[in-house]
Design a protein around this motif. Sequence first.
Motif, PDB file in Angstrom:
ATOM      1  N   UNK A 190       0.798  -1.142   0.003  1.00 47.56           N
ATOM      2  CA  UNK A 190       0.049  -0.120   0.118  1.00 47.56           C
ATOM      3  C   UNK A 190       0.915   1.219   0.019  1.00 47.56           C
ATOM      4  N   UNK A 203      -6.538  13.689  -2.279  1.00 48.60           N
ATOM      5  CA  UNK A 203      -6.591  13.515  -1.030  1.00 48.60           C
ATOM      6  C   UNK A 203      -6.186  12.260  -0.356  1.00 48.60           C
ATOM      7  N   UNK A 204      -5.435  11.504  -1.444  1.00 49.61           N
ATOM      8  CA  UNK A 204      -4.779  10.289  -0.843  1.00 49.61           C
ATOM      9  C   UNK A 204      -3.258  10.377  -0.393  1.00 49.61           C
ATOM     10  N   UNK A 205      -3.101  11.473  -0.228  1.00 52.36           N
ATOM     11  CA  UNK A 205      -1.832  11.929   0.542  1.00 52.36           C
ATOM     12  C   UNK A 205      -1.332  11.015   1.667  1.00 52.36           C
ATOM     13  N   UNK A 206      -2.227  11.266   2.609  1.00 49.37           N
ATOM     14  CA  UNK A 206      -2.296  10.305   3.778  1.00 49.37           C
ATOM     15  C   UNK A 206      -2.653   8.872   3.932  1.00 49.37           C
ATOM     16  N   UNK A 207      -2.931   8.454   2.710  1.00 55.11           N
ATOM     17  CA  UNK A 207      -3.588   7.148   2.769  1.00 55.11           C
ATOM     18  C   UNK A 207      -3.084   6.176   3.431  1.00 55.11           C
ATOM     19  N   UNK A 210      -5.091   5.167   6.184  1.00 54.23           N
ATOM     20  CA  UNK A 210      -6.609   4.830   5.951  1.00 54.23           C
ATOM     21  C   UNK A 210      -6.793   3.422   6.107  1.00 54.23           C
ATOM     22  N   UNK A 211      -6.188   2.328   5.384  1.00 50.52           N
ATOM     23  CA  UNK A 211      -6.433   1.108   5.430  1.00 50.52           C
ATOM     24  C   UNK A 211      -6.501   0.596   6.967  1.00 50.52           C
TER      25      UNK A 211
END
Lengths: 222, 228
Positions: A190, A203-207, A210-211
């Motif tokens: 990931x 918005x996925x910068x800090x993704x 998230x998982x």
Amino acid sequence: MKRRFPRGKLRALFLCLILLASGCHLTAQSSPATPADRIAQLELQVKNAQSSADNAWMLVSAALVLLMTGPGLALFYGGLVRKKNVLATMLQSFAMMALITVIWAIVGYSLSFGAGNSFIGGLHNVFLHGVGLRPDTDYAATIPAQTFMVYQLMFAIITPALITGAFAERMKFSAMLLFMMLSQFGLCRWYGCTRYFRRVGAGLRHIPGTPSRISQGTNAPS
Amino acid sequence: MPPHSVVLSFVGACLLWVGWFGFNAGSALAASGLATSAFVNTHFAAAAAAVGWGVAEWLRNGKASALGAISGAVAGLVAITPAAGFVTPMSSLIIGLIAGAFCYFIVAKVKNWFGYDDSLDAFGVHGAGGTIGALLTGIFATSSINPIYHNARGDVLPSGVVDGNWAQLGNQFVAVAIAWVLAIVGTFIILKVVDLLIGLRVTADHEVQGLDLSQHGEEGYYWELSAS
């Protein structure tokens, strides 16, 4: 009888010292003779200054992220469970600080950030081979590669530590360790994805977080 | 099951709040203006979410609890994390308020409807907070804070819905969906593997005894019982 130091010699010595000092001073000042050299030196100094500032902040940030796991999550989760499970719950967070760090140094960083495809890194950086004090311009151009490595390590620690909240009070310690080792290899894909995802959406910068957050929910009913 | 020590959790949540500055403002990877923006947003959202949760709880239960205040703050921190580098401080206040109230709703209502097992409210705070935060990022992201989209000539394009780019909300939905699928499938596979190899759960006896004793052979607290 008074013995006098010969005044002439003293004066000469003094003069020599002054000449020597000013000579050193002059050579230091005038070493970049041409304007181009001076500009190059200035550019280097500016670069070093920016690198120092960024590095200082990133090292503090890395420590702050570890603070989230170390006392932060351990206390937060530890307080929420029943009295008979407090140590086991706190130790789950602490075990991540130890276990993930060792895995990270041996192979985790390489699988997450080493050169590879969009989904997983390679084995070029196992045992932190090639992760030195020069910046890795692929990731952060102004800080040493080791600063970047240790900052990302703190994220790799808190991610599984967050997940432990989902199976507090009922999972075997050995099973938890095995689960985390396996998911470390699963989640590092990931991390590798983030480069791809950055192209898709902002918005996925800090993704990477998230998982873990969402998987807590899916772990919970288990 | 009530927490055995809200005091410990309280201290832990405060430390999380402080540490979160490194998490979000450090993600700028530089001591830049963007780091400042993320720092301010992180703080504002945590505060607003504590207010949001507290007010919702107060209205429903007639009391605002300490556990509610810290849960709200953590929910706000989770929610602002995807948005921290892209929104204005006023947007982060709104994100925090929404996240605090929304996560309270999940924990107080939805959990009862579905009856899932989540003793630490990991899903209600982290799962729900992360999801609502990722979606709100698509609404509040603005190019004035972080110009991420450019056309071929290098002109800055709008970021989120507040800039007029509705497509970003769709992107965020896709991202959340991918995260959910990956998390559910990945977690399920790894749990199955571990279960087959060594077994996941402690025995019922050990669960009653407590994991401190059964897994580690020690106890967290040794209370001296006084004679009286």
